[in-house]
Design a protein around this motif. Structure first.
Motif, mmCIF file in Angstrom:
data_model
loop_
_atom_site.group_PDB
_atom_site.id
_atom_site.type_symbol
_atom_site.label_atom_id
_atom_site.label_comp_id
_atom_site.label_asym_id
_atom_site.label_seq_id
_atom_site.Cartn_x
_atom_site.Cartn_y
_atom_site.Cartn_z
ATOM 1 N N PHE A 40 35.134 27.919 60.132
ATOM 2 C CA PHE A 40 33.778 28.321 60.489
ATOM 3 C C PHE A 40 33.718 29.827 60.756
ATOM 4 C CE2 PHE A 40 30.628 29.200 63.792
ATOM 5 C CZ PHE A 40 29.484 28.746 63.155
ATOM 6 N N LEU A 41 34.692 30.353 61.509
ATOM 7 C CA LEU A 41 34.673 31.782 61.850
ATOM 8 C C LEU A 41 34.812 32.640 60.604
ATOM 9 C CD1 LEU A 41 36.860 31.922 65.080
ATOM 10 C CD2 LEU A 41 34.382 32.022 64.893
ATOM 11 N N VAL A 42 35.636 32.163 59.639
ATOM 12 C CA VAL A 42 35.825 32.961 58.415
ATOM 13 C C VAL A 42 34.579 32.883 57.538
ATOM 14 C CG1 VAL A 42 37.196 33.177 56.316
ATOM 15 C CG2 VAL A 42 38.323 32.699 58.469
ATOM 16 N N GLN A 43 33.984 31.684 57.446
ATOM 17 C CA GLN A 43 32.887 31.490 56.489
ATOM 18 C C GLN A 43 31.527 31.916 57.016
ATOM 19 O OE1 GLN A 43 33.635 30.970 53.604
ATOM 20 N NE2 GLN A 43 35.599 29.924 53.604
ATOM 21 N N ALA A 44 31.271 31.708 58.314
ATOM 22 C CA ALA A 44 29.936 32.007 58.847
ATOM 23 C C ALA A 44 29.834 33.500 59.130
ATOM 24 C CB ALA A 44 29.672 31.176 60.101
ATOM 25 N N GLY A 45 29.889 34.295 58.058
ATOM 26 C CA GLY A 45 29.935 35.740 58.205
ATOM 27 C C GLY A 45 28.730 36.322 58.935
ATOM 28 N N PRO A 53 35.807 37.424 57.732
ATOM 29 C CA PRO A 53 37.235 37.713 57.881
ATOM 30 C C PRO A 53 37.505 39.031 58.595
ATOM 31 C CG PRO A 53 36.682 37.153 55.612
ATOM 32 C CD PRO A 53 35.397 37.293 56.348
ATOM 33 N N SER A 54 36.552 39.981 58.538
ATOM 34 C CA SER A 54 36.844 41.284 59.137
ATOM 35 C C SER A 54 36.591 41.302 60.638
ATOM 36 C CB SER A 54 36.039 42.374 58.447
ATOM 37 O OG SER A 54 34.686 42.028 58.438
ATOM 38 N N GLY A 55 35.891 40.291 61.162
ATOM 39 C CA GLY A 55 35.746 40.192 62.604
ATOM 40 C C GLY A 55 34.680 41.097 63.189
ATOM 41 N N VAL A 90 37.843 41.552 67.687
ATOM 42 C CA VAL A 90 38.322 40.189 67.415
ATOM 43 C C VAL A 90 38.231 39.918 65.927
ATOM 44 C CG1 VAL A 90 37.811 39.122 69.632
ATOM 45 C CG2 VAL A 90 36.031 39.201 67.889
ATOM 46 N N SER A 91 39.209 39.188 65.384
ATOM 47 C CA SER A 91 39.125 38.757 63.992
ATOM 48 C C SER A 91 39.775 37.389 63.882
ATOM 49 C CB SER A 91 39.803 39.764 63.064
ATOM 50 O OG SER A 91 41.187 39.561 63.077
ATOM 51 N N PRO A 92 39.362 36.586 62.875
ATOM 52 C CA PRO A 92 39.835 35.199 62.829
ATOM 53 C C PRO A 92 41.344 35.082 62.712
ATOM 54 C CG PRO A 92 38.158 35.591 61.151
ATOM 55 C CD PRO A 92 38.456 36.903 61.776
#
Lengths: 328, 296
Positions: A129-134, A140-142, A235-237
């Motif tokens: 979810f954290l990577v995809q729900a930009g 991915p870059s946080g 923060v980043s995934p």
């Protein structure tokens, strides 16, 4: 017995003073104080994991996921909505707890590998979810641009100042766990771990106790995440992968499952090991993998279990020498 | 409708790969009641070794296949003797065995990452990349290879388990370990063998899936989870169930990717596995007894 508990209390106060004195001993060197901050955060994470896994007997491989929810709650609300750190602490605790309860209601019925797999899936799901729900999480870059909190206008902008905030939270969490173990609820959670049927027979609901231990565990991870976001300012995934959950599990096992002191020792371990293995790159994770296997086979009680054993030998020797004196 | 057939084919292909991984889980579970959490990493090792031998070193395909399967089977047997057997001898809880296999999975992953390299390797299909056209639709030859090999492996395991003395020993071990010991079956070796066979089949799954994407040390966990999901959908210990489970998961992922978006395929598979675990942990076809046997 009285003597032992008094000397333990004294030891606790001494340890707290030592912990608070770290910046002084380190000569206010930012690097060492930063390491001490990481220790505090790891300690909160592991104390939480210990409530679920050590005290509650509930495998929790979603701890990194709950940690990330806390960190992202603080990061998003602070950067995008301008909340103060103190205000973000509330959702940073509430969101992981809510997720833990929602997922926990069906999953506390599971055991062994099914529980392990469902918490792995939960942790992975949060990561996906954290990577995809930009749009929400920055992908991915946080998220960058997080700020340090302030108290009454006094900004905790240096490592040392921020360390004392983390230290206060760490000590409060430790005291909470210590008291929990001696409270009615803590004993009920322990009873459910040891024998579910017997616990039910004396009127304890295993369902609520398991859910409670899972939720407290997630709440601790949320606090740790919030503190981490403001320490790291970014923060980043990729910080919060399943590997982190496994490292935390390894740390708890090394320190001693079921013991609060063990959780602290485990935190010390995973804080210091990367400092020593840094120059060897990725050896760290391999090292944890090997330690997990060795510890679970040969030292299932961890360092804390070993210390306990030693102190029991010493105290029994002490007692027998006292008895001998009394007899003479 | 234009998308339907290609998605269907992709669903069958990946479904077969999940069936193989589920089969590997089931072989290990049915003999020892252990869920081998390192299975995903064995898929990964299979994918990496095969892509090195076949795509980079250009060794013959049959040799690559056998060599990969034997190497990973050895890794499975080593796992049993290093991580699982010491705990079984101490009558440790099932959860500590689970943790030990998790530890072994980290060791495998990092040994590959440090020893072989972290880069993404591309694999090639032994049958080439030119699609075969059947009824107006293009089918990759690799898909046919996947389905064919899966069927062969399923028939072979069925034959070994039901028609040979070895299979009888394995079933006896699974059914009643002490009884099997009394009958002169070397239970330790039977379980070690099952860990090995499980590893070999997982390696085959890795070898087959690599040409569709790539091989890197980080792909293991996802496939492990998908294989476990297929096992759970079908019911632990239920082989026919895991065929249905694998295909169901393959279709689900393919259609979710095709109609919703490629990035959500993984998430949807995770959600389905959680739902099955929550609603019916014994699986769609599993019996309650199997579930409880696994919990003791």
């Amino acid at each position: 017995m009285q003597r032992i508990s008094r000397s333990r209390g004294l030891l606790l106060v001494l340890c707290i003073l030592l912990f608070l004195g770290i910046p002084v001993f380190a000569g206010f060197n930012d690097y060492y104080v930063h390491v001490a901050c990481i220790f505090g955060i790891n300690a909160i994470l592991l104390l939480g994991l210990n409530i679920a896994y050590g005290i509650g007997g509930q495998m929790n491989l979603a701890q990194a996921g709950f940690y990330s929810l806390g960190a992202y709650a603080t990061a998003i609300l602070q950067v995008n909505y301008g909340w103060s750190w103190w205000l973000t602490l509330i959702p940073a605790i509430a969101i992981p707890v809510l997720v833990a309860v929602i997922i926990g209601i069906p999953s506390v019925k599971l055991r062994h590998h099914n529980l392990a797999m469902s918490t792995i899936a939960l942790g992975m799901g949060i990561h996906v979810f954290l990577v995809q729900a930009g749009g929400i999480s920055g992908g991915p870059s946080g998220i960058i641009g997080i700020e340090r909190p302030s108290i009454f206008g006094f900004v905790l902008d240096t490592e040392t100042r921020y360390f004392y905030l983390i230290a206060v939270f760490t000590i409060v969490c430790y005291v909470f766990c210590r008291n929990l173990l001696q409270s009615r609820v803590g004993r009920a959670i322990l009873a459910v771990r040891d024998d579910e049927v017997a616990a039910r027979a004396v009127g304890i609901s295993p369902f609520y106790m398991k859910l409670l231990s899972f939720a407290i565990s997630a709440g601790f991870a949320g606090i740790a995440g919030s503190l981490y976001a403001s320490l790291n300012l970014f923060v980043s995934p990729e910080t919060f992968t399943i590997d982190l959950s496994l490292i935390l599990l390894a740390a708890l096992m090394i320190g001693g499952v079921g013991s609060n002191v063990g959780a602290l020792l485990g935190a010390l371990f995973i804080t210091l090991v990367p400092e020593f293995l840094q120059k060897y790159g990725d050896l760290e994770l391999l090292f944890y993998g090997i330690t997990i296997i060795l510890v679970i086979i040969y030292f299932p009680k961890g360092i804390a279990g070993g210390l306990d054993y030693l102190s029991r030998i010493i105290s029994s020797a002490y007692r027998s020498s006292n008895e001998k004196l009394a007899r003479d | 409708m234009d998308f339907f057939i290609p998605l269907f084919i992709s669903g069958i292909t990946f479904g077969c790969i999940y069936i193989l991984i589920a089969l590997a889980f089931n072989i290990v579970f049915s003999s020892s009641n252990v869920i081998n959490f390192a299975m995903g990493e064995m898929v990964m090792v299979g994918a990496i070794i095969s892509s090195i031998l076949y795509a980079e070193e250009r060794l013959p395909f049959i040799f690559t296949m056998l060599f990969t399967m034997i190497i990973v089977a050895l890794l499975g047997i080593i796992e049993y003797f290093v991580a699982v057997r010491p705990l079984r001898r101490k009558n440790a809880t099932l959860i500590s065995i689970v943790i030990a296999t998790l530890g072994y999975s980290i060791v495998l992953k990092m040994l590959v990452a440090l020893g072989i390299g972290k880069e993404e390797r591309s694999a090639i299909s032994p049958l080439g990349d030119n699609p075969i056209t059947i009824g107006g639709y293009n089918i990759l030859p690799q898909s046919i290879l996947v389905v064919g090999l899966t069927i062969i492996i399923l028939l072979l395991t069925w034959f070994v388990f039901n028609k040979t003395m070895l299979g009888l020993s394995i079933r006896a071990t699974a059914f009643h370990m002490d009884g099997a010991k009394l009958m002169g079956i070397n239970v330790e070796w039977i379980i070690a063998l099952c860990f090995g066979v499980g590893g070999g089949i997982a390696a085959l799954a890795g070898l087959l899936l690599a040409p569709f994407s790539y091989a890197s040390p980080w792909i293991g966990l996802t496939y492990g989870i998908f294989g476990f999901a297929a096992t759970i959908i079908g019911g632990l210990g239920n082989w026919v169930g895991s065929i249905v489970g694998g295909l169901a998961l393959g279709f689900l992922e393919a259609f979710a990717t095709g109609y919703i978006g490629s990035e959500w395929g993984e998430g949807i598979a995770l959600i389905v596995m959680l739902l099955i675990l929550f609603i019916r942990p014994s699986g769609l076809f599993g019996s309650q007894e199997v579930q409880e046997a696994g919990e003791n």
